[in-house]
Structures are given as structure tokens and as C-alpha cells.
Design a protein around this motif. Sequence first.
Motif, PDB file in Angstrom:
ATOM      1  N   UNK A  51       2.019 -12.065  -2.665  1.00 51.30           N
ATOM      2  CA  UNK A  51       0.843 -11.873  -1.818  1.00 51.30           C
ATOM      3  C   UNK A  51       0.122 -13.193  -1.565  1.00 51.30           C
ATOM      4  N   UNK A  52      -0.025 -13.995  -2.602  1.00 57.01           N
ATOM      5  CA  UNK A  52      -0.689 -15.290  -2.447  1.00 57.01           C
ATOM      6  C   UNK A  52       0.119 -16.220  -1.555  1.00 57.01           C
ATOM      7  N   UNK A  53       1.449 -16.180  -1.679  1.00 50.44           N
ATOM      8  CA  UNK A  53       2.321 -17.004  -0.843  1.00 50.44           C
ATOM      9  C   UNK A  53       2.162 -16.632   0.635  1.00 50.44           C
ATOM     10  N   UNK A  54       1.880 -15.364   0.894  1.00 52.88           N
ATOM     11  CA  UNK A  54       1.689 -14.902   2.269  1.00 52.88           C
ATOM     12  C   UNK A  54       0.265 -15.134   2.757  1.00 52.88           C
ATOM     13  N   UNK A  55      -0.582 -15.729   1.895  1.00 52.45           N
ATOM     14  CA  UNK A  55      -1.957 -16.009   2.285  1.00 52.45           C
ATOM     15  C   UNK A  55      -2.887 -14.819   2.115  1.00 52.45           C
ATOM     16  N   UNK A  56      -2.460 -13.841   1.334  1.00 55.71           N
ATOM     17  CA  UNK A  56      -3.277 -12.653   1.095  1.00 55.71           C
ATOM     18  C   UNK A  56      -3.960 -12.748  -0.259  1.00 55.71           C
ATOM     19  N   UNK A  57      -5.039 -12.025  -0.394  1.00 55.12           N
ATOM     20  CA  UNK A  57      -5.736 -11.950  -1.672  1.00 55.12           C
ATOM     21  C   UNK A  57      -4.920 -11.023  -2.560  1.00 55.12           C
ATOM     22  N   UNK A  58      -4.623 -11.484  -3.750  1.00 53.67           N
ATOM     23  CA  UNK A  58      -3.800 -10.659  -4.625  1.00 53.67           C
ATOM     24  C   UNK A  58      -4.608  -9.506  -5.195  1.00 53.67           C
ATOM     25  N   UNK A  59      -3.893  -8.467  -5.510  1.00 50.65           N
ATOM     26  CA  UNK A  59      -4.504  -7.261  -6.017  1.00 50.65           C
ATOM     27  C   UNK A  59      -3.974  -7.018  -7.430  1.00 50.65           C
ATOM     28  N   UNK A  60      -4.626  -6.140  -8.158  1.00 51.26           N
ATOM     29  CA  UNK A  60      -4.158  -5.808  -9.493  1.00 51.26           C
ATOM     30  C   UNK A  60      -3.237  -4.590  -9.385  1.00 51.26           C
ATOM     31  N   UNK A  61      -1.960  -4.816  -9.508  1.00 52.38           N
ATOM     32  CA  UNK A  61      -0.985  -3.750  -9.446  1.00 52.38           C
ATOM     33  C   UNK A  61      -1.277  -2.690 -10.502  1.00 52.38           C
ATOM     34  N   UNK A  62      -1.620  -3.130 -11.689  1.00 58.77           N
ATOM     35  CA  UNK A  62      -1.889  -2.202 -12.780  1.00 58.77           C
ATOM     36  C   UNK A  62      -3.061  -1.286 -12.426  1.00 58.77           C
ATOM     37  N   UNK A  63      -4.130  -1.845 -11.896  1.00 58.96           N
ATOM     38  CA  UNK A  63      -5.274  -1.021 -11.482  1.00 58.96           C
ATOM     39  C   UNK A  63      -4.903  -0.119 -10.315  1.00 58.96           C
ATOM     40  N   UNK A  64      -4.117  -0.636  -9.386  1.00 64.08           N
ATOM     41  CA  UNK A  64      -3.742   0.157  -8.209  1.00 64.08           C
ATOM     42  C   UNK A  64      -2.835   1.320  -8.588  1.00 64.08           C
ATOM     43  N   UNK A  65      -2.046   1.173  -9.634  1.00 65.11           N
ATOM     44  CA  UNK A  65      -1.148   2.254 -10.051  1.00 65.11           C
ATOM     45  C   UNK A  65      -1.787   3.201 -11.047  1.00 65.11           C
ATOM     46  N   UNK A  66      -2.712   2.714 -11.824  1.00 64.80           N
ATOM     47  CA  UNK A  66      -3.322   3.548 -12.863  1.00 64.80           C
ATOM     48  C   UNK A  66      -4.712   4.036 -12.496  1.00 64.80           C
ATOM     49  N   UNK A  67      -5.228   3.562 -11.379  1.00 62.89           N
ATOM     50  CA  UNK A  67      -6.609   3.867 -11.018  1.00 62.89           C
ATOM     51  C   UNK A  67      -6.761   5.002 -10.141  1.00 62.89           C
ATOM     52  N   UNK A 122       0.826  -1.210   0.000  1.00 58.52           N
ATOM     53  CA  UNK A 122       0.000   0.000   0.000  1.00 58.52           C
ATOM     54  C   UNK A 122       0.861   1.261   0.000  1.00 58.52           C
ATOM     55  N   UNK A 123       1.935   1.262   0.789  1.00 58.82           N
ATOM     56  CA  UNK A 123       2.833   2.415   0.801  1.00 58.82           C
ATOM     57  C   UNK A 123       3.493   2.608  -0.556  1.00 58.82           C
ATOM     58  N   UNK A 124       3.908   1.513  -1.175  1.00 57.14           N
ATOM     59  CA  UNK A 124       4.548   1.600  -2.488  1.00 57.14           C
ATOM     60  C   UNK A 124       3.582   2.160  -3.529  1.00 57.14           C
ATOM     61  N   UNK A 125       2.381   1.604  -3.595  1.00 59.14           N
ATOM     62  CA  UNK A 125       1.432   2.078  -4.605  1.00 59.14           C
ATOM     63  C   UNK A 125       1.010   3.526  -4.341  1.00 59.14           C
ATOM     64  N   UNK A 126       0.868   3.907  -3.081  1.00 63.92           N
ATOM     65  CA  UNK A 126       0.514   5.290  -2.751  1.00 63.92           C
ATOM     66  C   UNK A 126       1.634   6.235  -3.162  1.00 63.92           C
ATOM     67  N   UNK A 127       2.866   5.865  -2.868  1.00 61.01           N
ATOM     68  CA  UNK A 127       4.011   6.695  -3.233  1.00 61.01           C
ATOM     69  C   UNK A 127       4.117   6.843  -4.743  1.00 61.01           C
ATOM     70  N   UNK A 128       3.982   5.733  -5.457  1.00 65.37           N
ATOM     71  CA  UNK A 128       4.079   5.785  -6.917  1.00 65.37           C
ATOM     72  C   UNK A 128       2.921   6.593  -7.494  1.00 65.37           C
ATOM     73  N   UNK A 129       1.745   6.436  -6.945  1.00 63.89           N
ATOM     74  CA  UNK A 129       0.598   7.214  -7.435  1.00 63.89           C
ATOM     75  C   UNK A 129       0.814   8.714  -7.258  1.00 63.89           C
ATOM     76  N   UNK A 130       1.645   9.088  -6.297  1.00 63.77           N
ATOM     77  CA  UNK A 130       1.972  10.493  -6.105  1.00 63.77           C
ATOM     78  C   UNK A 130       2.976  11.007  -7.125  1.00 63.77           C
TER      79      UNK A 130
END
Length: 175
Positions: A159-175, A50-58
Motif C-alpha cells: 500500500x505504501x509503495x502505491x502511495x496509499x496510507x497503510x491500514x491495519x490488516x489485523x484491525x480490519x479483519x478482527x474489528x 477492501x474486497x478481500x477484508x470484507x470477504x474474509x470478515x464474512x
Amino acid sequence: MKKLWFLGLGLSLLLVGCSDTGSEEGKKEESAKSSEENTNAAGDLMDFYLNLTTTVNGTDMDLNAYEAAVGGEAPPSGDELAKLEDAAAVSAEESAKAVENAEIPSGLNDYKKDLEDFKATLAESYTMKAAALKKDGEADLTAAEEKLIEAENQIKAILEDAGLVSSSLINDLNG
């Protein structure tokens, strides 16, 4: 003598029963610690993402504006396109630096190599975009977009290896 023998046998069974209970409690405590570590790692991983995508979105706003304008119904041309490309190239360079400078929390040592690879791939995608935007003529971002898809697949696997639901990086960065 028989009473003494039964008493000894009873004490032995009691000790064996206590030692098994302690063993089970030890296993439960160990399992709880492992579960807590996994939960902490998952939380740290989500915070990192989340920090990475927020920083990049900035930093990639001008790049996103360029991509939206070029993909729109009436794409810009001439000086307007040149201004958008210049701003997008700077934006892509800043985004690459932001990704490279993103720190991996110490709680993610088990994922560190994979996260470093992910960061390198994502930063390379932005570097490729910046280079393509600086070239004369129409910018071809195809190779950079393929690199972005590779980065998305890397983070999904982590994310899946850590047992988390994966997210769409492309959507998170371009959305």
C-alpha cells in the motif's frame, strides 16, 4: 541577402521553439498518463484490499468469536470451548479458501507477485489457526498470529509503495 538570411534564421528559431513546445507537451501528456495509471492502480489496490477484508470478515466470524471468548474475563471451558473451537476451525479453513480465491485485478500487474505472496502468507495464517484449533488441548495460535503480522507487514509495504496510507490488516479483519 541579409533579409533572406534573417528570414531563414527566424523560421529556424520558430521551428525550434515549436519542437520544444511539442516536446514539453509530450512530456506533460506522458506524465499525466503515468499519473492516471498510478491513480488507477491505487484505486484497484484499495478495491482489492477492501474486497478481500470484507470477504474474509464474512467467513471468520466464528474464529473472531472464539478469540474474543478465550481472551475474555471468563473464558469458556469444556463442551462450550469444544464447540467454539470446532466452529472456529471451520471458520479459519473457510477464510483461508476465501483468501486463496481472491482475484488480483489485471490493473495490478506491477504488484501481482507481492500480492500473491501476501495472499499466501495470509492464507497460511488461517490454515495454521485451523490446524491449531483441531488439536487436542488448548489451541496455541501464537505461530499463526506471527504469520498474520507478517501478512500485515507485506500489505502495508504494498500500500505504501502505491502511495496509499497503510491500514491495519489485523484491525480490519478482527474489528
